[in-house]
Scaffold this motif. Structure first.
Motif, mmCIF file in Angstrom:
data_model
loop_
_atom_site.group_PDB
_atom_site.id
_atom_site.type_symbol
_atom_site.label_atom_id
_atom_site.label_comp_id
_atom_site.label_asym_id
_atom_site.label_seq_id
_atom_site.Cartn_x
_atom_site.Cartn_y
_atom_site.Cartn_z
ATOM 1 N N ALA A 184 -66.119 6.061 46.280
ATOM 2 C CA ALA A 184 -64.711 6.479 46.195
ATOM 3 C C ALA A 184 -63.824 5.269 45.922
ATOM 4 N N LYS A 185 -64.114 4.154 46.594
ATOM 5 C CA LYS A 185 -63.271 2.958 46.415
ATOM 6 C C LYS A 185 -63.473 2.382 45.019
ATOM 7 N N LEU A 186 -64.717 2.402 44.545
ATOM 8 C CA LEU A 186 -64.964 1.883 43.193
ATOM 9 C C LEU A 186 -64.238 2.732 42.152
ATOM 10 N N ARG A 187 -64.223 4.060 42.372
ATOM 11 C CA ARG A 187 -63.520 4.924 41.395
ATOM 12 C C ARG A 187 -62.036 4.571 41.356
ATOM 13 N N GLU A 188 -61.454 4.224 42.519
ATOM 14 C CA GLU A 188 -60.030 3.817 42.529
ATOM 15 C C GLU A 188 -59.800 2.600 41.646
ATOM 16 N N THR A 189 -60.834 1.769 41.509
ATOM 17 C CA THR A 189 -60.661 0.559 40.684
ATOM 18 C C THR A 189 -60.877 0.861 39.197
ATOM 19 N N GLY A 190 -61.152 2.122 38.876
ATOM 20 C CA GLY A 190 -61.344 2.493 37.464
ATOM 21 C C GLY A 190 -62.801 2.505 37.047
ATOM 22 N N THR A 191 -63.712 2.283 38.000
ATOM 23 C CA THR A 191 -65.149 2.274 37.703
ATOM 24 C C THR A 191 -65.658 3.720 37.684
ATOM 25 N N ILE A 192 -66.578 4.003 36.786
ATOM 26 C CA ILE A 192 -67.177 5.350 36.764
ATOM 27 C C ILE A 192 -68.413 5.333 37.660
ATOM 28 N N VAL A 193 -68.474 6.277 38.594
ATOM 29 C CA VAL A 193 -69.664 6.408 39.455
ATOM 30 C C VAL A 193 -70.145 7.845 39.344
ATOM 31 N N GLN A 194 -71.372 8.018 38.833
ATOM 32 C CA GLN A 194 -71.949 9.366 38.740
ATOM 33 C C GLN A 194 -73.083 9.478 39.733
ATOM 34 N N GLU A 195 -73.035 10.564 40.531
ATOM 35 C CA GLU A 195 -74.067 10.737 41.565
ATOM 36 C C GLU A 195 -75.139 11.691 41.084
ATOM 37 N N TYR A 196 -76.391 11.340 41.316
ATOM 38 C CA TYR A 196 -77.527 12.228 41.061
ATOM 39 C C TYR A 196 -78.214 12.459 42.400
ATOM 40 N N GLU A 197 -79.389 13.112 42.357
ATOM 41 C CA GLU A 197 -80.011 13.482 43.634
ATOM 42 C C GLU A 197 -80.344 12.252 44.493
ATOM 43 N N ASP A 198 -81.016 11.267 43.901
ATOM 44 C CA ASP A 198 -81.345 10.083 44.702
ATOM 45 C C ASP A 198 -81.037 8.787 43.943
ATOM 46 N N SER A 199 -79.983 8.851 43.139
ATOM 47 C CA SER A 199 -79.543 7.638 42.424
ATOM 48 C C SER A 199 -78.052 7.755 42.111
ATOM 49 N N LEU A 249 -75.190 6.213 39.109
ATOM 50 C CA LEU A 249 -74.989 5.418 37.901
ATOM 51 C C LEU A 249 -73.588 4.820 37.991
ATOM 52 N N VAL A 250 -73.515 3.505 37.835
ATOM 53 C CA VAL A 250 -72.214 2.824 37.930
ATOM 54 C C VAL A 250 -71.896 2.200 36.578
ATOM 55 N N LYS A 251 -70.725 2.570 36.026
ATOM 56 C CA LYS A 251 -70.306 1.998 34.732
ATOM 57 C C LYS A 251 -68.987 1.271 34.943
ATOM 58 N N GLY A 252 -69.008 -0.037 34.760
ATOM 59 C CA GLY A 252 -67.777 -0.814 34.894
ATOM 60 C C GLY A 252 -66.884 -0.602 33.691
ATOM 61 N N SER A 253 -65.560 -0.568 33.941
ATOM 62 C CA SER A 253 -64.643 -0.275 32.844
ATOM 63 C C SER A 253 -64.219 -1.547 32.105
ATOM 64 N N GLY A 254 -64.414 -2.699 32.734
ATOM 65 C CA GLY A 254 -63.920 -3.938 32.128
ATOM 66 C C GLY A 254 -62.427 -4.113 32.335
ATOM 67 N N ASN A 255 -61.824 -3.156 33.044
ATOM 68 C CA ASN A 255 -60.382 -3.232 33.290
ATOM 69 C C ASN A 255 -60.129 -2.752 34.721
ATOM 70 N N LEU A 256 -60.461 -3.623 35.675
ATOM 71 C CA LEU A 256 -60.432 -3.223 37.089
ATOM 72 C C LEU A 256 -59.002 -3.071 37.589
ATOM 73 N N ARG A 257 -58.775 -1.997 38.366
ATOM 74 C CA ARG A 257 -57.444 -1.785 38.957
ATOM 75 C C ARG A 257 -57.459 -2.212 40.419
ATOM 76 N N LYS A 258 -56.310 -2.576 40.948
ATOM 77 C CA LYS A 258 -56.198 -2.964 42.361
ATOM 78 C C LYS A 258 -56.528 -1.766 43.263
ATOM 79 N N ALA A 259 -56.880 -2.055 44.501
ATOM 80 C CA ALA A 259 -57.112 -0.987 45.484
ATOM 81 C C ALA A 259 -56.943 -1.600 46.869
ATOM 82 N N ASN A 260 -56.494 -0.819 47.826
ATOM 83 C CA ASN A 260 -56.416 -1.312 49.195
ATOM 84 C C ASN A 260 -57.639 -0.817 49.955
ATOM 85 N N VAL A 261 -58.156 -1.688 50.823
ATOM 86 C CA VAL A 261 -59.389 -1.347 51.550
ATOM 87 C C VAL A 261 -59.170 -1.632 53.025
#
Ligand code: EPU
Length: 434
Positions: free
Chosen positions: A267-282, A284-296
């Motif tokens: 969830a936090k990575l998605r806030e930064t603009g990263t794509i995270v796709q969930e499968y059954e036991d894996s 997939l993380v795709k970096g956008s190359g354009n990271l956004r700020k996020a508070n943690v």
């Protein structure tokens, strides 16, 4: 002295297989002391923390057999109460689980105060409160802990933890497993490794219910029998590769994970603009190359884990805009920020809050791994930086990441372990003035 040497700039691409969870394994190994039979444990991470605990168990008389790289068998039937190797116990935090396990098995325990990463004061008062409630007398003296159940066996009790503590919850579960009667732990921690410890013990004949909620009930049993168990995947190792993929604008399939355990990180990575796709036991993380700020803000599970804070902080140092990171668990877990500053990050720390100004273009530098996760953060920084980064004190990192360098190289990172000759000590000459 061995160091990691990283030439940054390569985006991570490919697949990585996640190992068994360190913080489950370090409780399950001591738990095997209580088992009256052979425990076969699969998906055991090959890291220095588990090596040390297995060595401690061998010293106590357990037979430890390596079946293959990640499968071991432990036979504790011939273990007798004796002094443990205190020099090893002092080195790791998880040696405190030997108190719960020895109390369960022998009704008596002698250990040192635990070691582990230094994030400020890390008391074990909640563990002691739990053991006391179960009827143990505890004495802490000269760095040692002596614990004894006066009648040779602990008895069930109701314990309300004043603080949500992973270690205290697991240690009380261990001690209560072979106690007489029922123990109820309230305000218990809910981390996945707590469920894993309970599942391990239940598969050997324990009666533990409610692990994963804040109320855990342990009905004590007379004995545990042997069996076979596979440790869950490591949430933090997976999260570290996810952040590394996002930070380097790469694309990585993180395999052998439980995506539910990673939701707080995804969830936090998605806030930064990263794509995270969930499968059954894996995942997939795709970096956008354009990271956004996020508070943690780090919190006990299911909140964002403190053990991911340095890695995420490093990513946020490079994101567009200012991010606020609040450490909700430890007093002093921003030591890595000094190292990150050497690489060009702009971060201000005030107590438990760090302000990451963002937009840093990191450049390689000689830095230190201040502790396990701080070290992982430096690796991520080095992968993103221009030029060469050398990381010292890598023994901290090897406490918790199986084959870190090999897995990163397979993803395209330019990282190697290089043995540098030790620098000669400099003895300053006494200079007499005037
Ligand atoms: N605390 C107390 N009294 C206690 C126990 C804890 O005040 O008796 C406080 C701690 O000082 C801290 C908070 O409660 O402020 C939480 O501590 P917790 O007991 O949950 O941590 P721990 O058992 O010492 C384990 C992991 C850590 C991880 C924390 C939090 C192991 C061996 N260690 O430590 O893992 O940060 O839970 O999730 O399981 C790591 O893997 O890098 C690591 C440091």
């Amino acid at each position: 002295m061995e160091k990691y040497v990283i030439n940054g700039g390569n985006a991570l691409r490919g697949e990585v297989e996640i190992s068994g969870a360190k913080n489950a394994a370090v409780a399950i190994i001591p738990a095997a002391l209580m088992v009256d039979g052979i425990c076969r444990i699969e998906n055991m991470p090959q890291i220095s923390d588990t090596d040390m605990l297995l060595t401690i168990l061998s010293h106590l008389g357990a037979e430890v057999k390596l079946i293959n790289k990640n499968t071991i068998e432990i036979d504790s039937r011939n273990v007798r109460f004796c002094d443990a190797p205190f020099d090893l116990m002092r080195k790791i935090r998880a040696s405190y689980y030997l108190i719960g396990a020895m109390l369960g098995r022998f009704g008596v325990a002698k250990t040192t105060m635990p070691g582990g990463c230094n994030f400020g004061v890390r008391p074990i008062d909640q563990h002691i409160k739990g053991f006391n409630a179960l009827g143990a007398d505890i004495e802490v003296k000269n760095g040692f802990i002596f614990a004894e159940a006066p009648e040779g066996r602990l008895h069930g009790s109701r314990i309300y933890l004043d603080k949500v503590s992973v270690g205290a919850t697991m240690n009380i579960i261990l001690a209560a497993t072979l106690a007489s009667g029922r123990t109820i732990i309230e305000n218990a921690a809910r981390e996945p490794h707590i469920v894993d410890l309970a599942n391990f013990l239940n598969s050997m004949g324990a009666d533990i219910r409610g692990a994963g909620t804040d109320t855990i009930k342990v009905n004590g049993v007379e004995r545990l029998h042997g069996g076979s168990y596979s440790i869950i995947p490591d949430q933090i190792e997976a999260g570290t590769y996810m952040v590394a993929a996002a930070a380097t604008a790469g694309e990585v399939l993180v395999k052998n994970v439980i995506p539910k355990h990673l939701e707080c990180i995804s969830a936090k990575l998605r806030e930064t603009g990263t794509i995270v796709q969930e499968y059954e036991d894996s995942v997939l993380v795709k970096g956008s190359g354009n990271l956004r700020k996020a508070n943690v803000k780090t919190l006990p599970y299911p909140g964002f884990p403190t053990d991911m804070q340095p890695q995420m902080g490093t990513l946020l140092a490079m994101a567009n805009g200012t991010s606020v990171v609040t450490e909700g668990i430890y007093d002093n877990r921003f030591k890595y920020v000094n190292e990150l500053r050497k690489m060009g990050a702009d971060v201000q720390v005030d107590g438990r809050i760090a302000i990451f100004e963002g937009n840093a273009k990191l450049t390689g530098a000689p830095v230190m791994a201040c502790d396990l996760r701080a070290g992982a953060a430096m690796v991520i920084a080095g992968l993103c930086a221009s030029g060469t980064t050398q990381i010292e004190d890598i023994h901290f990192i090897e406490r918790g990441y199986e084959n870190f360098v090999g897995k990163l190289r397979a993803l395209g990172a330019d990282i190697a372990i290089v043995d540098f000759p030790d620098e000669p000590e400099i003895h300053e000459k006494a200079v007499s003035v005037g």
